[in-house]
Write an enzyme that holds these catalytic residues in place. Structure first.
Site, PDB file in Angstrom:
ATOM      1  CG  HIS A 124      14.846   7.990 -46.727  1.00  0.00           C
ATOM      2  ND1 HIS A 124      15.443   6.908 -47.325  1.00  0.00           N
ATOM      3  CD2 HIS A 124      15.538   9.085 -47.146  1.00  0.00           C
ATOM      4  CE1 HIS A 124      16.436   7.310 -48.082  1.00  0.00           C
ATOM      5  NE2 HIS A 124      16.525   8.629 -47.990  1.00  0.00           N
ATOM      6  CG  ASP A 125      13.744   3.662 -46.374  1.00  0.00           C
ATOM      7  OD1 ASP A 125      12.721   2.948 -46.353  1.00  0.00           O
ATOM      8  OD2 ASP A 125      13.919   4.571 -47.214  1.00  0.00           O
ATOM      9  N   GLY A 142      19.853   8.333 -44.997  1.00  0.00           N
ATOM     10  CA  GLY A 142      18.886   7.267 -45.218  1.00  0.00           C
ATOM     11  C   GLY A 142      19.474   5.871 -45.071  1.00  0.00           C
TER      12      GLY A 142
END
Length: 277
Positions: A124-125, A142
């Site tokens: 994520h991200d 992440g």
């Protein structure tokens, strides 16, 4: 016809999904209602495209890959977040790429012309640049930021929040827990700098004189007799005419969440030097 879209009858395309021209969707795929599939994309089969995921034109995705699953982050509250994948990528078997978190950047972005081999993972991200290659099992935690033209070796894990500069090379089976400067090679558990990616620089057409300038700057920046912060100031003054050195200096000067990957204290650091033309 080249522009004709072909969807295998066993695949599920939810209402609202946007499917471009010339798309080929093989058997047992699942496309969510918020997905956007660009022109000429091929999903070979058994591919899941979840959530608000966009796949750029010309990308090919192989079986058992999951794109756009929710982030593996306990801070995520379930809000709408996205995954954006660029054009002309190759995404091999069992790759996973997750959406962003609603308490952070909110999106995961992958650039154009990437080559992501089996079992590689983008969390994520993350932001991944253009022309990157992730070998089998390469993993980003992440919030990582990976520049353009980066190669990550097989079974290498990159700690969350780490930045990897343009044209860097991360050796296989490494644990990368600190930021890696542009153009560098980093290898090991925990990874240390092993000089510059000289072969890659030569292949890119970089002049030998510029490579020699980078080597001098590298020795100055990582001179253990003085703090890196002091050395960076000296390098900025001495090598202001070198765009490549300035890219390294600026990268170090914008330190974020993680410390920097540095050469080993004794032996094996080098500067990636060789005597070949």
């Amino acid at each position: 016809m080249q522009d004709q879209t072909v969807i295998h009858p066993s695949s599920v395309i939810e209402a609202g999904a946007q499917i471009g021209a010339g798309v080929r969707i093989g058997p047992f795929c699942h496309i969510s209602s918020e997905a956007v599939i660009g022109d000429g994309v091929e999903l070979v089969g058994h591919v899941s495209v979840l959530s608000a995921t966009t796949i750029g034109a010309g990308t090919r995705v192989y079986p058992m890959t999951t794109l756009g699953a929710p982030p593996q982050n306990t801070k995520h509250k379930g809000g709408r977040t996205t995954l954006v994948i660029g054009k002309n990528c190759t995404i091999r078997e069992n790759v996973t790429m997750h959406t962003g978190t609603d308490t952070s950047r909110g999106t995961t972005v992958v650039g154009d012309n990437g080559n992501f081999l089996a079992y590689s993972h983008i969390a994520h991200d993350c932001i991944v640049g253009d022309n990157c290659t992730f070998a089998n099992g390469a993993t980003l935690g992440g919030h990582c930021e990976v520049g353009d033209n980066v190669n990550i070796g097989g079974l290498t894990a990159v700690h969350q929040f780490v930045r990897v500069g343009d044209n860097a090379f991360l050796g296989g089976c490494s644990a990368v827990v600190g930021d890696v400067i542009p153009y560098a090679i980093a290898v090991g558990n925990r990874a240390k700098l092993r000089g510059f990616n000289i072969i890659g620089l030569k292949r890119s057409g970089m002049a030998r004189s510029e490579i020699q300038t980078m080597r001098r700057a590298y020795r100055m920046i990582f001179d253990p007799a003085h703090p890196v912060s002091e050395n960076v100031g000296k390098a900025r003054a001495e090598f202001s005419g070198s765009p490549t050195v300035m890219k390294i200096v600026d990268f170090i000067s914008t330190r974020d969440k993680r410390y920097y990957t540095v050469p080993p204290l004794k032996g094996g650091g080098g500067d990636g030097g060789d005597d070949e033309d």
